[in-house]
Motif scaffolding. Structure first.
Motif, PDB file in Angstrom:
ATOM      1  N   HIS A  21      29.471  37.522  35.328  1.00 28.84           N
ATOM      2  CA  HIS A  21      30.549  38.051  35.452  1.00 28.84           C
ATOM      3  C   HIS A  21      30.338  39.251  36.204  1.00 28.84           C
ATOM      4  N   TYR A  25      33.529  42.099  29.486  1.00 31.82           N
ATOM      5  CA  TYR A  25      34.447  42.008  28.857  1.00 31.82           C
ATOM      6  C   TYR A  25      35.258  43.267  28.617  1.00 31.82           C
ATOM      7  N   PHE A  28      37.037  43.960  31.721  1.00 30.10           N
ATOM      8  CA  PHE A  28      38.026  42.880  32.137  1.00 30.10           C
ATOM      9  C   PHE A  28      39.401  43.060  31.173  1.00 30.10           C
ATOM     10  N   TYR A 142      38.422  35.122  30.499  1.00 28.97           N
ATOM     11  CA  TYR A 142      37.403  35.881  31.045  1.00 28.97           C
ATOM     12  C   TYR A 142      36.189  34.657  31.089  1.00 28.97           C
TER      13      TYR A 142
END
Length: 325
Positions: A21, A25, A28, A142
């Protein structure tokens, strides 16, 4: 000079795996909260409270590799609608008969179709689960197969909490992010969840009357016709023009009759001039053949394939016949 064939081995010690990613998280979620702030109708206190409870849910699942399914309807129906499900459906139809009749009176949707959808969506609530829907959908947004879809479901879920005054822990889903006994997405909940018993709540998790009303609303808002059924199995003569097959083409019963189409038992088609109906052959010209009506078109909007839509009609027929005493 390094041999080109050896290049990957030569570079291997210097290569660093690309991160899964581009953001963590928490990063995000921070961006998602900023987006939500302008569109979901929550005040900052409520929004902060909701996001503080959203975690990374490792059980979230977009479904993985699709399960292999039979390619023939004769095999698919018992696979998708086993006798155990038929028996449960008939028991639930009898158990909730009075409530279902009230739903039919209010919404114009025949009880057998409500029960069939209920059974196939959640096995009468047995496949629903109690995971926080916002957590599941945020996790799939995600790190899922359809990030954009699940991102929209987080925003829709926040709107639902704000609109209906729902608690974070009461807005629950299965591992795919689908809600309650209706297996609605959060966006579906906003569009179709209905208070069936007039208590001021839209409880698709525990209240079967609300579940029935919500399924009926789903059908009605997609064009369900109260006085009609879905279609019928028919026999089609060999050599029928393939351009006539499919939901994009419709004819009257009289025209299909002229083309040699008959009921499955060989008798004439209905003598009705007020309907335009379509011929479908989900398995091709050598498989089962159906004339389908507007209510089948509604089902075709809700499912990805004719096999899935026909599973609903098959279960509805098994509920109807033999008559339940």
């Amino acid at each position: 000079m390094i041999d080109n064939k050896m290049l990957p081995l030569f570079l291997a010690p210097f290569l660093v795996a690309a991160p899964a990613h581009s953001e963590t998280y928490p990063e995000f979620l921070a961006g998602l909260k900023q987006e939500a702030r302008s569109i979901v109708g929550m005040n900052d206190e409520a929004l902060n409270s909701a996001f503080s409870q959203i975690k990374l849910f490792k059980k979230a699942s977009a479904g993985g590799a699709p399960q292999a399914q039979p390619e023939k309807l004769d095999d698919y129906f018992p696979f998708r609608v086993p006798e155990s499900l038929v028996e449960q459906a008939r028991e639930q139809f009898k158990l909730h008969h009075e409530s279902l009749l009230q739903i039919e009176k209010q919404f114009g949707v025949q009880p057998r179709f409500v029960v069939a959808l209920w059974g196939l969506r959640s096995e009468f609530g047995n496949r629903s689960a109690g995971y926080p829907a916002l957590t599941v959908n945020a996790s799939l947004a995600y790190d899922g197969d359809d990030k954009a879809f699940h991102r929209e479901q987080v925003l829709a879920g926040l709107k639902a909490l704000a609109r209906d005054g729902l608690a974070f822990d009461a807005f629950t889903a299965n591992t795919k992010g689908l809600l309650g006994q209706t297996a609605f997405s959060a966006a579906d909940y906003l569009a179709y969840a209905t208070d069936g018993d007039g208590d001021g709540k839209k409880d698709i998790w525990q209240n079967t009357t609300d579940v029935f009303a919500s399924i009926a609303t789903l059908l009605v808002k997609n064009g369900w016709q109260a006085e009609a059924t879905w279609g019928r199995q028919v026999r089609v003569p060999d050599g029928l023009d393939a351009n006539l097959v499919g939901l994009t083409h419709s004819e009257s019963f009289a025209q299909w009759q002229k083309l040699g189409v008959r009921r499955y038992d060989g008798t004439d088609l209905p003598d009705r001039a007020d309907m335009q109906v379509s011929l479908i052959m989900p398995e091709g010209p050598k498989g089962r053949q159906y004339l389908v009506y507007e209510n089948y078109r509604v089902l075709s909007k809700l499912f990805a394939s004719d096999f899935e839509a026909l599973a609903v009609t098959y279960l509805s027929e098994r509920i109807k016949y033999p008559p339940i005493e």
